[in-house]
Design a protein around this motif. Structure first.
Motif, PDB file in Angstrom:
ATOM      1  N   PRO A 165       7.891 -13.129 -13.426  1.00  0.00           N
ATOM      2  CA  PRO A 165       9.249 -13.308 -12.908  1.00  0.00           C
ATOM      3  C   PRO A 165      10.020 -14.410 -13.633  1.00  0.00           C
ATOM      4  O   PRO A 165       9.441 -15.416 -14.054  1.00  0.00           O
ATOM      5  N   SER A 166      11.331 -14.202 -13.760  1.00  0.00           N
ATOM      6  CA  SER A 166      12.189 -15.226 -14.364  1.00  0.00           C
ATOM      7  C   SER A 166      12.718 -16.200 -13.326  1.00  0.00           C
ATOM      8  O   SER A 166      13.173 -17.289 -13.660  1.00  0.00           O
ATOM      9  N   GLY A 167      12.716 -15.773 -12.036  1.00  0.00           N
ATOM     10  CA  GLY A 167      13.275 -16.601 -10.982  1.00  0.00           C
ATOM     11  C   GLY A 167      14.734 -16.339 -10.717  1.00  0.00           C
ATOM     12  O   GLY A 167      15.330 -16.943  -9.822  1.00  0.00           O
ATOM     13  N   HIS A 168      15.354 -15.423 -11.467  1.00  0.00           N
ATOM     14  CA  HIS A 168      16.770 -15.109 -11.285  1.00  0.00           C
ATOM     15  C   HIS A 168      17.017 -14.080 -10.177  1.00  0.00           C
ATOM     16  O   HIS A 168      18.122 -13.989  -9.654  1.00  0.00           O
ATOM     17  N   GLY A 169      16.024 -13.283  -9.856  1.00  0.00           N
ATOM     18  CA  GLY A 169      16.182 -12.274  -8.809  1.00  0.00           C
ATOM     19  C   GLY A 169      17.116 -11.151  -9.188  1.00  0.00           C
ATOM     20  O   GLY A 169      17.878 -10.667  -8.346  1.00  0.00           O
ATOM     21  N   GLU A 170      17.060 -10.695 -10.447  1.00  0.00           N
ATOM     22  CA  GLU A 170      17.997  -9.678 -10.910  1.00  0.00           C
ATOM     23  C   GLU A 170      17.289  -8.675 -11.818  1.00  0.00           C
ATOM     24  O   GLU A 170      16.542  -9.061 -12.722  1.00  0.00           O
ATOM     25  N   LEU A 171      17.547  -7.387 -11.574  1.00  0.00           N
ATOM     26  CA  LEU A 171      16.993  -6.311 -12.396  1.00  0.00           C
ATOM     27  C   LEU A 171      18.134  -5.422 -12.875  1.00  0.00           C
ATOM     28  O   LEU A 171      18.995  -5.034 -12.082  1.00  0.00           O
ATOM     29  N   ARG A 172      18.129  -5.089 -14.173  1.00  0.00           N
ATOM     30  CA  ARG A 172      19.174  -4.256 -14.778  1.00  0.00           C
ATOM     31  C   ARG A 172      18.533  -3.117 -15.556  1.00  0.00           C
ATOM     32  O   ARG A 172      17.510  -3.312 -16.219  1.00  0.00           O
ATOM     33  N   GLY A 173      19.156  -1.932 -15.494  1.00  0.00           N
ATOM     34  CA  GLY A 173      18.625  -0.825 -16.272  1.00  0.00           C
ATOM     35  C   GLY A 173      19.307   0.481 -15.959  1.00  0.00           C
ATOM     36  O   GLY A 173      20.452   0.515 -15.497  1.00  0.00           O
ATOM     37  N   THR A 174      18.592   1.572 -16.209  1.00  0.00           N
ATOM     38  CA  THR A 174      19.140   2.910 -16.021  1.00  0.00           C
ATOM     39  C   THR A 174      18.214   3.744 -15.147  1.00  0.00           C
ATOM     40  O   THR A 174      17.030   3.450 -15.004  1.00  0.00           O
ATOM     41  N   LEU A 175      18.775   4.804 -14.580  1.00  0.00           N
ATOM     42  CA  LEU A 175      18.036   5.713 -13.693  1.00  0.00           C
ATOM     43  C   LEU A 175      18.368   7.150 -14.051  1.00  0.00           C
ATOM     44  O   LEU A 175      19.547   7.507 -14.177  1.00  0.00           O
ATOM     45  N   THR A 176      17.333   7.964 -14.199  1.00  0.00           N
ATOM     46  CA  THR A 176      17.496   9.390 -14.475  1.00  0.00           C
ATOM     47  C   THR A 176      16.634  10.178 -13.494  1.00  0.00           C
ATOM     48  O   THR A 176      15.473   9.824 -13.250  1.00  0.00           O
TER      49      THR A 176
END
Length: 266
Positions: A165-176
């Motif tokens: 974990p980075s500790g930022h509490g954020e996930l970014r990406g794509t969904l198909t």
């Protein structure tokens, strides 16, 4: 990737004026428990079945208990019918017990309608989302649903699985969806809960069960993968709250959600 479709695994069959039969798929589970967004989409299909207003505009669901994969029932009740919008209550039941209780506002989404928006976070860059999320969590919980859908993280979010974990509490990406199935308003009810918990970027945990989920569907998605930003905001007293923003391939915000979930750290 799955050989079935989301439309098939979330289908409902009418058995009475207000009752539907459903079959909860064992493949759309986390640690053997059905995904909350998947269950909401299943109830949502019944809520808009054979209605003049065929799009879910808003939904708020409370998860009383987790059903098992297999046969279930959905009951719907029309609370109000209006010219522009109607309200519907839906319940998913199994073995005589209510598992999910939801309220829906249904209406009609107008393609290409002009809109104003401000204060929204920036959409993730789809070109940077190359790491496919595996079907096992960082602590080894099996996530069968990740063998059905295609979730890709950008390089920073992928660190949850590759470096911690980075500790930022954020996930970014794509969904198909399986087979590149186009997203529809009802499948957006699933999309807002498709990512791993954003709390994984704070600390690796086991199952993070959804207690309450509120969704706004903003527009019909353009074809192609969705871009997703999933954030954790507060973790306290064995509870966590998260938000999710979803954009289509054209960069239009198509759905957003907030949820309260249970969590156990350490």
């Amino acid at each position: 990737m799955s050989t079935t479709t989301f439309a098939a695994v979330s289908a409902v069959k009418r058995r009475s004026p207000n009752g539907f039969d459903a079959d909860i798929s064992p493949q759309w589970t986390i640690g053997g428990k059905p995904n909350g967004g998947y269950l909401l989409a299943l109830v949502g299909r019944a809520a808009v079945a054979d209605r003049e207003h065929a799009d879910v505009l808003a939904a708020s669901a409370h998860y009383l208990r987790s059903p098992d994969p297999g046969p279930a029932e959905v009951e719907v009740e029309t609370l109000r019918t209006g010219r522009a919008a109607s309200q519907v209550r839906g319940r998913l039941r199994q073995d005589g017990k209510t598992c999910v209780e939801a309220l829906f506002t249904v209406g009609t989404l107008v393609p290409g309608a002009a809109h104003w928006q401000d204060g929204l976070p920036a959409a993730p860059l789809a070109a940077d989302a190359t790491f496919r999320v595996p079907s096992t969590t960082p602590v080894g919980v099996p996530v069968a649903i990740m063998d059905e859908i295609d979730v890709r993280f950008d390089a920073e979010s992928a660190r949850v699985f590759t470096a911690g974990p980075s500790g930022h509490g954020e996930l970014r990406g794509t969904l198909t969806l399986p087979g590149g199935e186009p997203f529809a308003p009802v499948s957006l009810l699933f999309a807002v809960d498709a990512f791993p918990p954003a709390t994984f970027d704070i600390a690796p945990t086991g199952w993070v069960p959804t207690l309450e989920l509120t969704v706004y569907v903003r527009a019909r998605p353009a074809p192609g993968p969705l871009r997703v930003l999933h954030r954790a905001h507060l973790i306290t007293d064995s509870r966590a709250d998260e938000s999710c923003h979803v954009w289509d391939s054209a960069g239009t915000l198509v759905a957003q959600a907030t949820q309260l979930a249970g969590i156990r750290l350490g």
